[in-house]
Design a protein around this motif. Structure first.
Motif, PDB file in Angstrom:
ATOM      1  N   LEU A 167      44.762  46.825  37.999  1.00 60.88           N
ATOM      2  CA  LEU A 167      43.899  46.195  38.043  1.00 60.88           C
ATOM      3  C   LEU A 167      42.569  46.597  39.175  1.00 60.88           C
ATOM      4  O   LEU A 167      42.537  47.773  39.467  1.00 60.88           O
ATOM      5  N   PHE A 168      41.597  46.542  38.066  1.00 64.94           N
ATOM      6  CA  PHE A 168      40.541  46.727  38.240  1.00 64.94           C
ATOM      7  C   PHE A 168      39.737  46.105  39.275  1.00 64.94           C
ATOM      8  O   PHE A 168      39.568  45.250  38.678  1.00 64.94           O
ATOM      9  N   LEU A 169      39.478  46.312  40.218  1.00 69.91           N
ATOM     10  CA  LEU A 169      38.480  45.175  40.991  1.00 69.91           C
ATOM     11  C   LEU A 169      37.079  45.737  40.893  1.00 69.91           C
ATOM     12  O   LEU A 169      36.694  46.455  41.682  1.00 69.91           O
ATOM     13  N   CYS A 170      36.182  44.642  41.360  1.00 71.91           N
ATOM     14  CA  CYS A 170      34.299  44.833  41.133  1.00 71.91           C
ATOM     15  C   CYS A 170      34.195  43.195  42.217  1.00 71.91           C
ATOM     16  O   CYS A 170      35.007  42.742  42.594  1.00 71.91           O
ATOM     17  N   THR A 171      33.397  43.612  42.039  1.00 71.22           N
ATOM     18  CA  THR A 171      32.280  42.505  43.051  1.00 71.22           C
ATOM     19  C   THR A 171      32.083  41.282  42.223  1.00 71.22           C
ATOM     20  O   THR A 171      32.720  40.168  42.284  1.00 71.22           O
ATOM     21  N   GLY A 172      31.779  41.228  41.343  1.00 68.08           N
ATOM     22  CA  GLY A 172      31.587  40.176  40.346  1.00 68.08           C
ATOM     23  C   GLY A 172      32.515  39.906  39.049  1.00 68.08           C
ATOM     24  O   GLY A 172      31.901  39.184  38.666  1.00 68.08           O
ATOM     25  N   ASN A 173      33.381  41.023  38.921  1.00 66.01           N
ATOM     26  CA  ASN A 173      33.961  40.923  37.270  1.00 66.01           C
ATOM     27  C   ASN A 173      32.793  40.292  36.507  1.00 66.01           C
ATOM     28  O   ASN A 173      33.447  40.212  35.185  1.00 66.01           O
ATOM     29  N   SER A 174      31.766  40.453  36.055  1.00 63.68           N
ATOM     30  CA  SER A 174      30.808  41.218  34.857  1.00 63.68           C
ATOM     31  C   SER A 174      30.375  42.250  34.599  1.00 63.68           C
ATOM     32  O   SER A 174      30.368  42.157  33.079  1.00 63.68           O
ATOM     33  N   CYS A 175      30.643  43.547  34.826  1.00 63.33           N
ATOM     34  CA  CYS A 175      30.978  45.020  34.275  1.00 63.33           C
ATOM     35  C   CYS A 175      31.071  45.819  34.316  1.00 63.33           C
ATOM     36  O   CYS A 175      32.310  45.963  33.436  1.00 63.33           O
ATOM     37  N   ARG A 176      31.355  46.447  35.633  1.00 68.64           N
ATOM     38  CA  ARG A 176      32.140  47.867  35.609  1.00 68.64           C
ATOM     39  C   ARG A 176      33.290  47.649  35.457  1.00 68.64           C
ATOM     40  O   ARG A 176      34.200  48.213  34.487  1.00 68.64           O
ATOM     41  N   GLU A 197      35.942  47.530  50.041  1.00 66.66           N
ATOM     42  CA  GLU A 197      35.089  47.098  51.852  1.00 66.66           C
ATOM     43  C   GLU A 197      35.843  45.092  51.855  1.00 66.66           C
ATOM     44  O   GLU A 197      36.112  45.581  52.332  1.00 66.66           O
ATOM     45  N   ASN A 198      35.905  44.794  50.551  1.00 68.28           N
ATOM     46  CA  ASN A 198      36.454  43.548  50.915  1.00 68.28           C
ATOM     47  C   ASN A 198      37.931  42.953  50.173  1.00 68.28           C
ATOM     48  O   ASN A 198      37.848  41.813  49.431  1.00 68.28           O
ATOM     49  N   CYS A 199      38.272  44.110  49.559  1.00 66.59           N
ATOM     50  CA  CYS A 199      39.699  44.162  48.458  1.00 66.59           C
ATOM     51  C   CYS A 199      40.692  43.383  49.154  1.00 66.59           C
ATOM     52  O   CYS A 199      40.954  43.823  50.838  1.00 66.59           O
ATOM     53  N   PRO A 200      41.500  42.618  48.847  1.00 64.97           N
ATOM     54  CA  PRO A 200      42.345  41.546  49.333  1.00 64.97           C
ATOM     55  C   PRO A 200      43.166  42.086  49.584  1.00 64.97           C
ATOM     56  O   PRO A 200      43.237  43.437  48.558  1.00 64.97           O
ATOM     57  N   TYR A 201      44.668  41.625  50.087  1.00 66.93           N
ATOM     58  CA  TYR A 201      45.804  42.273  50.279  1.00 66.93           C
ATOM     59  C   TYR A 201      46.404  42.182  49.774  1.00 66.93           C
ATOM     60  O   TYR A 201      46.624  40.922  48.793  1.00 66.93           O
ATOM     61  N   PHE A 202      47.062  43.149  48.984  1.00 67.12           N
ATOM     62  CA  PHE A 202      47.996  42.520  47.606  1.00 67.12           C
ATOM     63  C   PHE A 202      49.923  43.229  48.399  1.00 67.12           C
ATOM     64  O   PHE A 202      49.972  44.426  48.211  1.00 67.12           O
ATOM     65  N   PRO A 203      50.339  42.170  48.785  1.00 69.59           N
ATOM     66  CA  PRO A 203      51.359  42.685  49.146  1.00 69.59           C
ATOM     67  C   PRO A 203      53.189  42.875  48.382  1.00 69.59           C
ATOM     68  O   PRO A 203      54.036  42.713  47.428  1.00 69.59           O
ATOM     69  N   SER A 204      52.400  44.363  48.015  1.00 70.98           N
ATOM     70  CA  SER A 204      53.381  45.074  46.403  1.00 70.98           C
ATOM     71  C   SER A 204      52.980  46.236  47.695  1.00 70.98           C
ATOM     72  O   SER A 204      52.831  46.643  48.132  1.00 70.98           O
ATOM     73  N   ARG A 205      53.893  47.338  46.069  1.00 72.90           N
ATOM     74  CA  ARG A 205      53.782  48.303  46.372  1.00 72.90           C
ATOM     75  C   ARG A 205      52.096  49.478  45.650  1.00 72.90           C
ATOM     76  O   ARG A 205      52.401  50.457  45.333  1.00 72.90           O
ATOM     77  N   GLU A 248      50.821  36.319  38.549  1.00 75.91           N
ATOM     78  CA  GLU A 248      51.356  36.994  39.515  1.00 75.91           C
ATOM     79  C   GLU A 248      51.214  38.460  38.618  1.00 75.91           C
ATOM     80  O   GLU A 248      52.826  38.099  38.110  1.00 75.91           O
ATOM     81  N   VAL A 249      51.090  39.057  39.278  1.00 75.12           N
ATOM     82  CA  VAL A 249      51.056  40.661  38.119  1.00 75.12           C
ATOM     83  C   VAL A 249      51.495  41.535  39.657  1.00 75.12           C
ATOM     84  O   VAL A 249      51.348  41.810  40.814  1.00 75.12           O
ATOM     85  N   GLU A 250      53.266  42.607  39.781  1.00 74.94           N
ATOM     86  CA  GLU A 250      53.081  43.518  40.540  1.00 74.94           C
ATOM     87  C   GLU A 250      52.275  44.935  40.139  1.00 74.94           C
ATOM     88  O   GLU A 250      52.304  45.923  39.026  1.00 74.94           O
ATOM     89  N   PHE A 251      51.140  45.158  40.724  1.00 80.31           N
ATOM     90  CA  PHE A 251      50.575  45.690  40.451  1.00 80.31           C
ATOM     91  C   PHE A 251      50.938  47.847  41.357  1.00 80.31           C
ATOM     92  O   PHE A 251      51.224  47.445  42.074  1.00 80.31           O
ATOM     93  N   ASP A 252      50.885  48.102  40.368  1.00 77.66           N
ATOM     94  CA  ASP A 252      51.183  49.974  40.623  1.00 77.66           C
ATOM     95  C   ASP A 252      49.573  50.072  41.542  1.00 77.66           C
ATOM     96  O   ASP A 252      49.563  51.404  42.387  1.00 77.66           O
ATOM     97  N   SER A 253      48.640  49.850  40.791  1.00 82.00           N
ATOM     98  CA  SER A 253      47.482  50.476  41.386  1.00 82.00           C
ATOM     99  C   SER A 253      46.266  49.754  41.598  1.00 82.00           C
ATOM    100  O   SER A 253      46.542  48.314  40.022  1.00 82.00           O
ATOM    101  N   VAL A 254      45.421  48.882  42.492  1.00 88.64           N
ATOM    102  CA  VAL A 254      44.530  48.654  42.134  1.00 88.64           C
ATOM    103  C   VAL A 254      43.107  49.327  42.694  1.00 88.64           C
ATOM    104  O   VAL A 254      43.110  50.013  43.476  1.00 88.64           O
ATOM    105  N   VAL A 255      42.429  48.865  41.792  1.00 83.63           N
ATOM    106  CA  VAL A 255      40.949  50.683  41.621  1.00 83.63           C
ATOM    107  C   VAL A 255      40.302  49.804  41.994  1.00 83.63           C
ATOM    108  O   VAL A 255      39.390  48.502  40.773  1.00 83.63           O
ATOM    109  N   THR A 256      39.442  49.666  42.810  1.00 82.45           N
ATOM    110  CA  THR A 256      38.081  49.002  43.261  1.00 82.45           C
ATOM    111  C   THR A 256      36.756  50.437  43.037  1.00 82.45           C
ATOM    112  O   THR A 256      37.350  51.609  43.170  1.00 82.45           O
TER     113      THR A 256
END
Length: 139
Positions: free
Chosen positions: A4-13, A83-91, A68-76
Motif C-alpha cells: 500500500l502506497f500512502l500519501c496525504t490526498g492520494n492524488s499524485c505521488r 505522521e498520520n498513518c493509520p494503524y494496520f492490525p497485521s504484519r 480488506e487486504v493483508e499488506f506486507d508493506s505500507v509505504v508512506t
C-alpha cells in the motif's frame, strides 16, 4: 507481496507509485490511498501517460475505501502521511520513502513546461524506487 502506497490526498505521488508498480511488477499486489481524498491530479495522469503508464482509470481513495487486504508493506510517501498513518492490525511493515509534492512545488508557476518538469522529476524518482522493489523497501 501486497503493498500500500500512502500519501496525504492520494492524488499524485501515491497514484504514480501504484501505476509504476502495476507497470513494472505485475506480480505485486498494489494499492494506493490517502489520509484524505483529493481526487486525481491531471498533471500526474499526464506525465505518467508520457512515460507509457496510464493511470487515468485509478481513483483517489482513503484507507477506509480499500478492500480488506493483508499488506506486507505500507509505504508512506510524504511526511504528513507518515505522521498520520493509520494503524494496520497485521504484519505490515511501515516504511517511509518521502518525495517532493509536485502540486505544492508547481503552485503559482504559470509556464506549463516548468510546472510539468516538477511532475516529471518526481515521477522519475518514484520510478527508480519502484524499479528496486521489493529491495528498495529494506532499511
Amino acid at each position: 507481496m501486497n503493498i500500500l502506497f500512502l500519501c496525504t490526498g492520494n492524488s499524485c505521488r501515491s497514484q504514480m507509485a501504484e501505476g509504476w508498480t502495476r507497470h513494472l511488477h505485475p506480480e505485486i499486489g498494489v494499492w494506493s490511498a490517502g489520509v484524505v481524498r483529493h481526487g486525481m491530479n491531471q498533471d500526474a495522469v499526464r506525465v505518467m501517460g508520457e512515460a507509457g503508464v496510464d493511470i487515468s482509470a485509478q481513483t483517489s481513495k482513503t484507507v477506509d475505501d480499500l478492500p480488506e487486504v493483508e499488506f506486507d508493506s505500507v509505504v508512506t510517501l510524504c511526511g504528513h502521511a507518515a505522521e498520520n498513518c493509520p494503524y494496520f492490525p497485521s504484519r505490515a511493515k511501515r516504511v517511509h520513502r518521502g518525495f517532493d509534492d509536485p502540486p505544492e512545488l508547481a503552485a503559482g508557476l504559470e509556464n506549463e513546461e516548468d510546472r510539468l518538469a516538477i511532475y516529471r522529476r518526481v515521477r522519475d524518482e518514484i520510478r527508480a524506487m519502484v524499479e528496486g522493489l521489493p529491495g528498495s523497501l529494506e532499511d
